[in-house]
Write a protein that holds these residues in place. Structure first.
Motif, short mmCIF file in Angstrom:
data_model
loop_
_atom_site.label_atom_id
_atom_site.label_comp_id
_atom_site.label_asym_id
_atom_site.label_seq_id
_atom_site.Cartn_x
_atom_site.Cartn_y
_atom_site.Cartn_z
N THR A 145 -4.89 5.96 -0.52
CA THR A 145 -6.02 6.70 -1.07
C THR A 145 -5.76 7.19 -2.49
O THR A 145 -6.69 7.59 -3.18
CB THR A 145 -6.35 7.92 -0.18
N GLY A 146 -4.50 7.14 -2.92
CA GLY A 146 -4.17 7.57 -4.27
C GLY A 146 -3.43 8.89 -4.27
O GLY A 146 -3.86 9.84 -3.63
N CYS A 147 -2.28 8.91 -4.96
CA CYS A 147 -1.50 10.15 -5.06
C CYS A 147 -0.62 10.06 -6.30
O CYS A 147 -0.68 9.11 -7.05
CB CYS A 147 -0.66 10.36 -3.80
N ARG A 148 0.21 11.07 -6.48
CA ARG A 148 1.05 11.14 -7.66
C ARG A 148 2.06 9.97 -7.67
O ARG A 148 2.30 9.36 -8.70
CB ARG A 148 1.80 12.47 -7.65
N VAL A 149 2.63 9.68 -6.49
CA VAL A 149 3.67 8.66 -6.41
C VAL A 149 3.13 7.29 -6.84
O VAL A 149 3.78 6.54 -7.55
CB VAL A 149 4.27 8.59 -4.99
N CYS A 150 1.89 6.97 -6.42
CA CYS A 150 1.34 5.65 -6.76
C CYS A 150 0.45 5.73 -7.99
O CYS A 150 -0.27 4.80 -8.29
CB CYS A 150 0.57 5.09 -5.57
N LYS A 151 0.52 6.84 -8.70
CA LYS A 151 -0.29 7.07 -9.90
C LYS A 151 -1.76 6.80 -9.60
O LYS A 151 -2.47 6.15 -10.38
CB LYS A 151 0.19 6.21 -11.06
N SER B 190 0.86 -1.18 0.00
CA SER B 190 0.00 0.00 0.00
C SER B 190 0.89 1.23 0.00
O SER B 190 1.95 1.24 0.62
CB SER B 190 -0.92 -0.02 1.22
N CYS B 191 0.48 2.24 -0.74
CA CYS B 191 1.32 3.42 -0.96
C CYS B 191 1.73 4.03 0.38
O CYS B 191 0.89 4.36 1.22
CB CYS B 191 0.57 4.44 -1.81
N THR B 192 3.04 4.19 0.55
CA THR B 192 3.54 4.72 1.83
C THR B 192 3.41 6.23 1.88
O THR B 192 3.61 6.83 2.91
CB THR B 192 5.01 4.34 2.03
N VAL B 193 3.09 6.83 0.72
CA VAL B 193 2.97 8.29 0.68
C VAL B 193 1.54 8.69 1.08
O VAL B 193 1.34 9.52 1.94
CB VAL B 193 3.33 8.83 -0.70
N CYS B 194 0.54 8.06 0.44
CA CYS B 194 -0.85 8.48 0.69
C CYS B 194 -1.60 7.47 1.55
O CYS B 194 -2.73 7.71 1.92
CB CYS B 194 -1.58 8.67 -0.64
N GLY B 195 -0.96 6.35 1.85
CA GLY B 195 -1.63 5.35 2.67
C GLY B 195 -2.67 4.55 1.91
O GLY B 195 -3.43 3.79 2.51
ZN LIG Z 1 -0.08 7.07 -3.12
#
Ligand SMILES: [Zn+2]
Lengths: 804, 344
Positions: free
Chosen positions: B270-276, B263-268
């Protein structure tokens, strides 16, 4: 590959939301995303262009009169592809394109009442040339959003792994989706009848073609494709060209079978499939001339190559406006040959991409018949002859999948009935037998499913590898080996970091110019297909990289650098893990301080002895006691401030001050010190044992014996300070060692002063501890020992005098 | 004046003088003046003979008491002067304790090496051993024996640097699997950390990067064991709460194969730029060792099974330290490197 979801729905009755389809595809092994096609724009309408005139005042602009069936508009455009009678989309007043709201604008003395739309404005493509011309059958006044499905249609974009060529079509992807959702795929079979009036002559002159079916269609008329075909191509990311070419592309997308249409009247004589001649040339459809080799398969007539098989057609037989009769090719070529040619010529096409990954040889007639059906429908004409050469028809391989294999590999049971059900869903005919199941692999999976393990994967991925719970393996103790090499490097890293050095990681490939500057031979290993010429030499030492790092940091005014790197240096037949260090500027960065009559500075600059100190301290930390330095002559080091490091008569590295000339050329400070230690040997040959090699610290370290405890001395020592006058050239260490070994009563020798006196003489003052193991030495005894020592020294070092 | 009075006034006088003394020297002259051989107390005591025995005893005692008192006062005052002198001496050498240290400041660790070491140690503590191989590798080990035949599209998965000596820069750490299995019979539990190379350069791809390969071969090793091992590893690096997802995929040298997302470590998630905007980050590839690989190295695939995995270190280091451009990792700009002091 981009596929409109609506196209999939023609093959599967599925009503799941596209997001769910995409999610399931990802969960079962096909990477997929979905997005909405285009952007819906309000206040747009289809208009028919009634007239096109040059703008009388403005260059490059056209004045168009258009109608939406209700009223007329005047539109000024820069698009060159407008013509009288064309149907285009008009954005009227109030339409919003991105941030721009359309309103009447004056160009010179004429008002433009709107704007013609290209696929770019409609959000379909990144960049479009000219406005989008709708097919004639479209009525003025219609809504372009509805016609194109802007903001409505869902596009699925998939990326397949190299083994899944079977999914590279609407048909294949539908088959996969049907299997995942447990649905039935449906198929509408083509209805065509092909007369055998003009059967094409086709010969195989190579065995690199597995099947070739040619169909002659006479009397076609070339024009734009019907709207629905164009639209599907556009949604799939392709450009419509003309009805015949569009059908070949359409069928390729739908069925995964590459097709090619030749202008039959440009073919001279019979068709043969052969290897290209050496140096044979062909100009391809994109107008480029390519030189071929006997590695390449070509389609040829009696005089010339007319296509590079499976990759791209030739200009010489291209279908154009005047084409009346065509030869429609459907074939399967050897995937390795296609790949090699495609790689060598750097041409990758939809066709070559599919051939490389395997095309369903059994579906060929079905796909081609669908194309014939569509061509006859859209371009007219009549199929008048067919020839199908298929020397070795496909026989399905039978593969057994044992229940016990599944559980042995996956760790969970898939019952044979369940396996049968899953495989049948994938359209792989499967029967239950005693040990498990037996499957007949259909041609569309022949490239991928060859062994039992391949079927384990199929049942595994459809059962859901993500859902199954985890277990914890017992890591077998007998496999354990001490990771000494790894720990040795860690320890080295810790030492240098704890001693103030910053760790660096630099590219293994370097520029040739640094070798030229340092005047050392350029290493022999080079990258032939480098990205940058300056990153093409595989380094044989780390100093070249450390110097580059220094140069880089000097750009940011960082003049005090202490860095190290632990990594490989490369040689013809082996590699070495080395430690490289570089130091320049301050050893301790400090400040000067004055109070009362006392002034001092806390700053200390690097010098030869400090670098020596760091290296010796590191070696001492490994338990290396007997380290000797030898003079060394490296072109990039100052010959009087550099040394080779010897342990057990093995050279393990070197260090020293950079040669001032090289420092000047590199534009780096004069007081730069560099060094390397050879840590480990890494062999490229399995048979070689790195531990047998000499000159590596790790090996010396491994062989080193543990210290053995000695009783502590019971009697005190007597200290004497002695100063000797010796030749300036005598190495102090030699003198110290000789003193140490000159008498059994000498316990320790410490240097405390070196004084260069001139006349090529120097004074070396030492403090010596004398000690006997069994008694306290008396003053008289010590005096006579000193006398004896001095005598011995004088014998060995001519002209040595004891100073008093 | 009686002797008693004389002694008492002497005591008073001495007290006064000691109190006003301003140096250790003046104390010694006071001492001489009152207690010396020719001092005042002595001279008083000389006249003791004239007194009656009782008086003599009484005055004698008094004189002794006064003597002790004066001595005591002198000693105290002397102590005072000594302490004062020491204090003054110390004060002269007073140091501004906030001045910068004269030190060899500890060097910075490289975030990639640091991450590589952390992960390696995690696997070592699980019972894996470290194996290694050369970076200039034979095509045979890098591709062929890993079931990646020449002219197979799978070779496109890794854009290769070719060398003038007919070898390649290894495109992954997987050839170490081959080397290990050729040298060692099962059971095998190794990891192979090291540099790998691919012809690729942009903000997320570097032509050189680091991988750790893992290989476990024994009887009865299953895909579920692979899941368990990677779960322990990923939770060890990213924490217990990390989401883990296995997606079936394809690698020529494993089958079945999977890609593992966290799971994206940046947004947890929910979706963000790093995980597209997917909420997931691709972190490693893994699978069960393909029987063809076992056969290439002479291990019986009917007897043994095994799993292998490979992960890119830069990706993990960049997530861990929120580094946004992979190229920073190899520029060795100390303004970057110095930010990583204190990590191991
Ligand atoms: Zn993310």
């Amino acid at each position: 590959m981009k596929v409109p979801y609506s196209w999939i729905k023609e093959f599967v009755n599925i009503d799941a939301p596209v997001e769910e389809v995409v999610k399931k595809l990802n969960e079962t092994g096909i990477e997929a995303v979905s997005y909405t096609f285009g952007k819906k724009i309000e206040n747009t309408t289809i208009v028919k262009i009634l007239s096109v005139k040059k703008h009388p005042e403005k260059d490059r602009l056209f004045l168009c009169e258009v109608t939406d069936g209700v009223r007329k508009y005047q539109v000024i455009t820069a698009a060159h592809n407008v013509f009288k009678g064309a149907k285009v989309a008009l954005a009227k007043e109030g339409a919003k394109i991105g941030e721009i709201v359309i309103k009447p604008v004056k160009f010179g003395s004429f008002v433009s009442e709107g704007m013609f739309l290209s696929l770019e404005e409609m959000g379909v493509v990144e960049k479009a040339e000219g406005v989008f011309i709708f097919p004639e059958e479209v009525k003025e006044g219609e809504d372009p959003n509805r016609l194109l499905g802007l903001g409505e249609e869902q596009i699925i974009e998939i990326e397949i792994t190299p083994n899944r060529g079977d999914a590279l079509s609407v048909r294949g992807l539908s088959r996969e989706i049907a299997a995942i959702f447990g649905l039935k795929r449906k198929e509408k079979l083509p209805v065509v009848s092909i007369a055998q009036e003009e059967v094409p002559e086709i010969k195989f002159l190579t065995d690199k073609v597995y099947r070739y079916r040619g169909i002659v269609i006479k009397g076609v008329s070339i024009k734009p494709s019907p709207f629905d075909i164009q639209l599907k191509l556009i949604k799939s990311g392709q450009n419509p060209i003309n009805n015949v070419v569009d059908v070949t592309n359409y069928i390729l997308l739908q069925e995964g079978q590459p097709l090619h249409a030749f202008d039959l009247d440009k073919i001279e004589g019979d068709i043969s499939i052969r290897l290209a001649k050496k140096g044979e040339k062909i100009t391809t459809l994109d107008g480029e001339e390519k030189e071929l080799t006997p590695e390449d398969i070509v389609i040829s007539d009696d005089r010339k190559a007319v296509a590079i098989a499976g990759i791209i057609g030739g200009e010489n037989t291209k279908v154009d406006q005047n084409t009346k009769n065509i030869l429609l090719e459907a074939a399967v070529f050897d995937h390795i040959s296609v790949r090699k040619t495609s790689k060598r010529l750097s041409i990758s096409t939809e066709s070559s991409y599919r051939f490389e990954r395997g095309v369903d040889i059994e579906n060929l007639p079905n796909a081609q018949d669908k194309a014939v059906e569509l061509i006859q429908k859209t371009a007219g004409g009549k199929a008048v002859g067919e020839k199908d050469i298929y020397p070795h028809p496909y026989t399905p391989k039978k593969i057994k999948l044992r229940e016990k294999t599944t559980i042995r590999i996956l760790g969970f049971e898939v019952k044979k009935e369940q396996a049968k059900e899953l495989l049948n869903r994938l359209e792989i005919p499967t029967e239950v037998v005693e040990e498990g199941t037996v499957s007949e692999i259909p041609a569309f999976r022949a490239f991928d499913l060859e062994r039992e393990i391949d079927l384990v994967e199929e049942v595994g991925r459809l059962s859901g590898l993500n859902q199954v719970s985890e277990t914890y393996p017992k890591i077998p103790t007998q496999s354990f080996r001490k990771s000494d090499e790894f720990l040795f490097e860690l320890r080295t890293r810790d030492f240098f970091r704890d001693n103030g050095f910053d760790e660096t990681v630099s590219y293994t490939f370097v520029d040739e110019d640094i070798y030229t500057i340092l005047q050392i031979p350029v290493p022999s290993i080079k990258i032939t297909n480098y990205l940058l010429k300056t990153q093409s030499i595989i380094r044989d030492n780390l100093v070249v990289s450390l110097l580059k790092t220094l140069q880089h940091n000097l750009r940011f005014q960082n003049k005090n650098l202490k860095i190290f790197e632990i990594s490989s240096a490369f040689f013809d037949s082996y590699e070495e893990i080395r430690l490289g260090i570089l130091a320049t500027g301050s050893f301790i960065e400090g400040f000067s301080y004055t109070k009362g009559d006392k002034t001092f500075s806390t700053e200390e600059k690097w010098d030869f002895l400090k670098i020596k100190g760091v290296i010796f301290s590191y070696l001492r930390s490994l338990g290396m006691q007997d380290v000797e330095l030898k003079e060394i002559n490296l072109p990039y080091l100052n010959p009087y401030q550099s040394a080779e490091i010897m342990i057990d008569n093995q050279s393990v590295g070197y260090f020293g001050k950079l040669h001032p000339e090289k420092a000047a050329k590199l534009k780096i400070p004069k007081d730069t010190y560099v060094g390397e230690l050879k840590l480990r040997y890494v062999s490229r040959e399995l048979e070689e044992n790195p531990l047998d090699k000499e000159g590596y610290l790790f090996n010396l370290y491994k062989k080193k014996e543990n210290p053995v405890f000695k009783e502590l001395p019971k009697f005190p020592s007597v200290k004497r300070d002695l100063a000797f006058e010796v030749d300036e050239s005598l190495q102090v260490d030699k003198l110290l060692k000789t003193i140490k070994n000159s008498s059994k009563y000498v316990d320790e020798v410490r240097l405390f002063d070196v004084y260069h006196m001139g006349n090529s003489k120097k004074s070396v003052a030492v403090s010596v501890d004398f000690r006997a193991e069994d008694r306290s030495l008396s003053d008289d005894e010590v005096n006579s020992i000193v006398e004896e020592v001095v005598k011995k020294l004088q014998k060995q070092f001519k002209g040595l005098k004891l100073r008093t | 004046m009686s002797l008693r009075r004389e002694i008492e006034s002497l005591e008073k006088e001495a007290n006064e003088l000691i109190k006003n003394a301003d140096s250790i020297e003046s104390l010694s002259s006071i001492k001489v003046k009152f207690l010396g051989k020719k001092g005042k107390l002595k001279s008083i005591l000389k006249s003791l003979g004239k007194l009656s025995p009782e008086e003599r005893k009484e005055i004698g005692q008094l004189a002794n008491k006064v003597k002790e008192e004066i001595e005591n006062l002198l000693r105290k005052k002397e102590q005072f002067f000594r302490e004062k002198a020491i204090q003054e001496e110390l004060k002269k050498d007073r140091v501004d304790i906030t001045l910068p240290p004269s030190w060899i400041e500890v060097g910075s660790a490289h975030p990639v090496v640091s991450t590589l070491v952390e992960i390696s140690q995690l696997f070592i503590s699980m019972g894996f051993s470290v194996a290694e191989g050369p970076e200039v590798e034979k095509e045979e080990y890098n591709f062929d024996m890993l079931n990646i035949p020449k002219d197979h599209p799978a070779r496109d998965m890794q854009d290769t640097f070719f060398l003038n000596n007919g070898m390649v820069l290894r495109t992954h750490t997987s050839p170490v699997q081959i080397r290990t299995m050729l040298k060692q019979k099962p059971p095998i539990a190794v990891i192979a950390p090291g540099r790998v190379y691919r012809k690729d350069a942009d903000p997320t791809h570097s032509p050189m990067f680091h991988q750790i390969e893992g290989l476990l071969v024994d009887e009865n090793i299953t895909f579920r064991d692979l899941k368990g091992t990677l779960k322990i590893f990923l939770e060890g690096i990213f924490g217990k709460d990390i989401g883990i997802r296995f997606r079936p995929s394809y690698f020529p040298f494993t089958e079945p194969s999977a890609e593992v997302d966290i799971s994206c470590t940046v947004c947890g998630g929910t979706g963000c730029r790093v995980c597209k905007d997917t909420g997931w980050l691709e972190i490693l590839g893994c699978g069960m060792v393909d029987p063809n690989v076992f056969e290439a190295v002479g291990i019986d695939p009917e007897k043994y099974t095994g799993f292998a995995f490979g992960l890119g270190i830069e990706r993990i280091a960049m997530l861990k330290y929120k580094i946004n451009d992979i190229r920073l990792l190899f520029e060795n700009d100390m303004r970057f490197n110095h930010q990583f002091k204190g990590i191991r």
